[in-house]
Design a protein around this motif. Structure first.
Motif, PDB file in Angstrom:
ATOM      1  N   ARG A   1       7.932  18.720  -2.406  1.00 48.70           N
ATOM      2  CA  ARG A   1       9.220  18.931  -1.755  1.00 48.70           C
ATOM      3  C   ARG A   1       9.580  17.756  -0.849  1.00 48.70           C
ATOM      4  O   ARG A   1       8.722  17.188  -0.161  1.00 48.70           O
ATOM      5  N   LEU A   2      10.862  17.434  -0.864  1.00 46.18           N
ATOM      6  CA  LEU A   2      11.402  16.466   0.085  1.00 46.18           C
ATOM      7  C   LEU A   2      11.627  17.202   1.399  1.00 46.18           C
ATOM      8  O   LEU A   2      12.358  18.195   1.449  1.00 46.18           O
ATOM      9  N   ILE A   3      10.972  16.750   2.457  1.00 39.82           N
ATOM     10  CA  ILE A   3      11.127  17.432   3.757  1.00 39.82           C
ATOM     11  C   ILE A   3      12.121  16.697   4.650  1.00 39.82           C
ATOM     12  O   ILE A   3      12.717  17.296   5.541  1.00 39.82           O
ATOM     13  N   LYS A   4      12.289  15.409   4.403  1.00 41.14           N
ATOM     14  CA  LYS A   4      13.306  14.605   5.072  1.00 41.14           C
ATOM     15  C   LYS A   4      13.510  13.370   4.218  1.00 41.14           C
ATOM     16  O   LYS A   4      12.687  13.086   3.329  1.00 41.14           O
ATOM     17  N   PRO A   5      14.591  12.643   4.420  1.00 46.59           N
ATOM     18  CA  PRO A   5      14.832  11.475   3.563  1.00 46.59           C
ATOM     19  C   PRO A   5      13.621  10.560   3.460  1.00 46.59           C
ATOM     20  O   PRO A   5      13.043  10.157   4.469  1.00 46.59           O
ATOM     21  N   GLY A   6      13.219  10.281   2.225  1.00 45.28           N
ATOM     22  CA  GLY A   6      12.122   9.357   1.966  1.00 45.28           C
ATOM     23  C   GLY A   6      10.731   9.922   2.097  1.00 45.28           C
ATOM     24  O   GLY A   6       9.754   9.192   1.936  1.00 45.28           O
ATOM     25  N   GLU A   7      10.600  11.229   2.354  1.00 44.08           N
ATOM     26  CA  GLU A   7       9.265  11.785   2.576  1.00 44.08           C
ATOM     27  C   GLU A   7       9.046  13.064   1.762  1.00 44.08           C
ATOM     28  O   GLU A   7       9.698  14.090   1.993  1.00 44.08           O
ATOM     29  N   PHE A   8       8.089  12.976   0.809  1.00 43.98           N
ATOM     30  CA  PHE A   8       7.663  14.130   0.017  1.00 43.98           C
ATOM     31  C   PHE A   8       6.355  14.681   0.574  1.00 43.98           C
ATOM     32  O   PHE A   8       5.518  13.927   1.081  1.00 43.98           O
ATOM     33  N   VAL A   9       6.174  15.989   0.451  1.00 49.34           N
ATOM     34  CA  VAL A   9       4.886  16.604   0.781  1.00 49.34           C
ATOM     35  C   VAL A   9       4.506  17.582  -0.321  1.00 49.34           C
ATOM     36  O   VAL A   9       5.371  18.118  -1.023  1.00 49.34           O
ATOM     37  N   GLU A  10       3.191  17.801  -0.470  1.00 49.79           N
ATOM     38  CA  GLU A  10       2.696  18.805  -1.407  1.00 49.79           C
ATOM     39  C   GLU A  10       2.682  20.172  -0.718  1.00 49.79           C
ATOM     40  O   GLU A  10       2.213  20.277   0.416  1.00 49.79           O
ATOM     41  N   GLN A  11       3.150  21.169  -1.418  1.00 50.36           N
ATOM     42  CA  GLN A  11       3.097  22.537  -0.896  1.00 50.36           C
ATOM     43  C   GLN A  11       2.601  23.448  -2.010  1.00 50.36           C
ATOM     44  O   GLN A  11       3.187  23.481  -3.098  1.00 50.36           O
ATOM     45  N   ARG A  12       1.518  24.168  -1.729  1.00 50.69           N
ATOM     46  CA  ARG A  12       0.926  25.031  -2.742  1.00 50.69           C
ATOM     47  C   ARG A  12       1.499  26.446  -2.626  1.00 50.69           C
ATOM     48  O   ARG A  12       1.607  26.992  -1.536  1.00 50.69           O
ATOM     49  N   VAL A  13       1.841  26.989  -3.769  1.00 47.21           N
ATOM     50  CA  VAL A  13       2.417  28.336  -3.832  1.00 47.21           C
ATOM     51  C   VAL A  13       1.770  29.077  -4.993  1.00 47.21           C
ATOM     52  O   VAL A  13       1.090  28.480  -5.842  1.00 47.21           O
ATOM     53  N   GLU A  14       1.994  30.371  -5.045  1.00 50.02           N
ATOM     54  CA  GLU A  14       1.491  31.191  -6.135  1.00 50.02           C
ATOM     55  C   GLU A  14       2.639  31.573  -7.062  1.00 50.02           C
ATOM     56  O   GLU A  14       3.716  31.960  -6.603  1.00 50.02           O
ATOM     57  N   ILE A  15       2.401  31.417  -8.352  1.00 46.70           N
ATOM     58  CA  ILE A  15       3.336  31.943  -9.350  1.00 46.70           C
ATOM     59  C   ILE A  15       2.902  33.369  -9.640  1.00 46.70           C
ATOM     60  O   ILE A  15       1.754  33.617 -10.025  1.00 46.70           O
ATOM     61  N   GLY A  16       3.788  34.328  -9.427  1.00 48.56           N
ATOM     62  CA  GLY A  16       3.431  35.736  -9.540  1.00 48.56           C
ATOM     63  C   GLY A  16       2.989  36.125 -10.939  1.00 48.56           C
ATOM     64  O   GLY A  16       3.570  35.699 -11.935  1.00 48.56           O
ATOM     65  N   ASP A  17       1.921  36.927 -11.015  1.00 42.95           N
ATOM     66  CA  ASP A  17       1.470  37.459 -12.295  1.00 42.95           C
ATOM     67  C   ASP A  17       2.371  38.610 -12.728  1.00 42.95           C
ATOM     68  O   ASP A  17       3.044  39.245 -11.915  1.00 42.95           O
ATOM     69  N   GLY A  18       2.357  38.878 -14.018  1.00 43.39           N
ATOM     70  CA  GLY A  18       3.089  40.033 -14.521  1.00 43.39           C
ATOM     71  C   GLY A  18       4.571  39.805 -14.719  1.00 43.39           C
ATOM     72  O   GLY A  18       5.304  40.733 -15.052  1.00 43.39           O
ATOM     73  N   THR A  19       5.053  38.577 -14.513  1.00 44.39           N
ATOM     74  CA  THR A  19       6.471  38.310 -14.743  1.00 44.39           C
ATOM     75  C   THR A  19       6.692  37.958 -16.209  1.00 44.39           C
ATOM     76  O   THR A  19       5.751  37.672 -16.950  1.00 44.39           O
ATOM     77  N   ASP A  20       7.938  37.961 -16.616  1.00 42.92           N
ATOM     78  CA  ASP A  20       8.289  37.622 -17.994  1.00 42.92           C
ATOM     79  C   ASP A  20       8.581  36.127 -18.127  1.00 42.92           C
ATOM     80  O   ASP A  20       9.000  35.670 -19.176  1.00 42.92           O
ATOM     81  N   ALA A  21       8.357  35.372 -17.061  1.00 43.38           N
ATOM     82  CA  ALA A  21       8.693  33.948 -17.065  1.00 43.38           C
ATOM     83  C   ALA A  21       7.791  33.164 -18.006  1.00 43.38           C
ATOM     84  O   ALA A  21       6.625  33.505 -18.225  1.00 43.38           O
TER      85      ALA A  21
END
Length: 341
Positions: free
Chosen positions: A7-27
């Motif tokens: 994610r871009l948190i401010k101009p010129g700066e990306f950071v890694e952010q870990r999230v969970e993709i929910g189980d049981g979805t149709d995606a």
């Protein structure tokens, strides 16, 4: 399932952010493979949007142009390894009159919610289109941009009157190139003229019927209809020049994005009885139709390769920044990121 979003948190700066993709979805779980940088992404990266807009939108993953590889589909409709175009527009309702890309309730990736700069993406299956076999993946990366032009030409076909001897394209950048190429492919009988300011860029428009520098247009030249592909503050100048040269009751398609309002000569719009319409984004039907056209007309894909400027392999956040910096320094062309994260 764990995922990493960049994610871009401010101009010129990306950071890694870990999230969970929910189980049981149709995606359908898709791994990004080839992504393309758009001017809209650059406006966020460089901080060219208004401060209040940046404060509202960020942090956010950028990129809305891209293709990916299917990792998993709970319904087994898409097989692992398939390459798919990812449609960034995500409607939450249907309307019998208004297209999905104009519904105010629709969500659009990299403009309000996360774009494609992720290790994995959970995509609704209705937002995926299988790529034609053997298609150039670098060209396929910017399918969304070409589909926007395809969408606009479809709307033009419904709106504009039948006299279409001459069509003018204002803009010598990527959008002008794509729009004029699609027009000549679809309507080879139309005379298509391109109006720009960069003589070197206009050399690439070797498939149109003529190119003119905006400061040196013949006084007796007239056009039946026009497409504005300039954008930003210069779009006002381009639209007013179109108004000067367009024939009465012509249609003007506005495609360039401006951050600020631009003045136009409404007196002559009224005197000439002109039609002006705007086009933005596109939908699933445009993607499907465009990719079908690519299958039927492989020479079109070859011509699209001309606007690829930089190809950057991405393995780190530093690579991402490098891609955006190279894109910003390039006078024209599309930057493709080969996503190996």
């Amino acid at each position: 399932m764990e995922n990493t979003i960049y994610r871009l948190i401010k101009p010129g700066e990306f950071v890694e952010q870990r999230v969970e993709i929910g189980d049981g979805t149709d995606a359908v779980i898709v791994k990004p493979r080839f992504l393309s940088i758009c001017h809209a992404d650059q406006r966020y990266y460089q901080g060219l949007r208004a401060p209040e807009i940046l404060a509202k939108k960020l942090p956010m993953a950028l990129i809305h142009e891209g293709i990916g590889e299917v990792l998993y589909d709970p319904q087994n409709e898409f097989k692992p390894g398939m390459l798919v175009a990812m449609v960034p527009n995500t409607p939450v309702e249907e309307d019998e009159v208004i297209a999905e890309n104009y519904l105010r309730s629709s969500k659009f990736r990299a403009s309000g919610f996360d774009g494609f700069m992720q290790d994995k993406i959970d995509m609704e299956r209705t937002r995926l289109v299988l790529l034609p076999e053997g298609i150039d993946t670098n060209v396929a990366a910017f399918t969304e941009l070409v589909a926007v032009s395809y969408h606009t030409i479809n709307r033009f076909d419904r709106i504009a009157h039948a006299r279409r001897n001459t069509i003018g394209i204002w803009g010598d950048g990527n959008l002008g190139y794509i729009t004029s190429l699609l027009l000549k492919t679809r309507y080879p009988e139309y005379k298509v003229y391109v109006f720009g300011i960069d003589e070197k860029k206009m050399l690439d428009f070797d498939f149109v019927d003529g190119t003119y520098h905006c400061s040196n247009i013949p006084k007796d030249l007239s056009i039946d209809h026009a497409f504005e592909c300039v954008g930003m503050a210069a779009s006002g100048t381009a639209i007013n020049q179109i108004i000067d040269y367009i024939c009465p009751e012509g249609t003007i398609a506005i495609m360039g994005v401006s951050e600020e309002p631009v003045p136009i000569n409404t007196r002559m719009v009224l005197e000439k009885g002109l039609r002006i319409f705007g086009s933005s984004r596109c939908g699933i039907a445009d993607f499907k139709a465009l990719l079908h056209l690519y299958s039927e007309r492989p020479e079109l894909v070859k011509k699209m390769k001309k606007i690829i400027g930089e190809i950057v392999t991405i393995n780190s956040i530093e690579d991402m920044k490098d891609a955006f910096e190279k894109d910003a320094a390039m006078p024209g062309g599309k930057t493709v990121m080969i996503w190996e994260k």
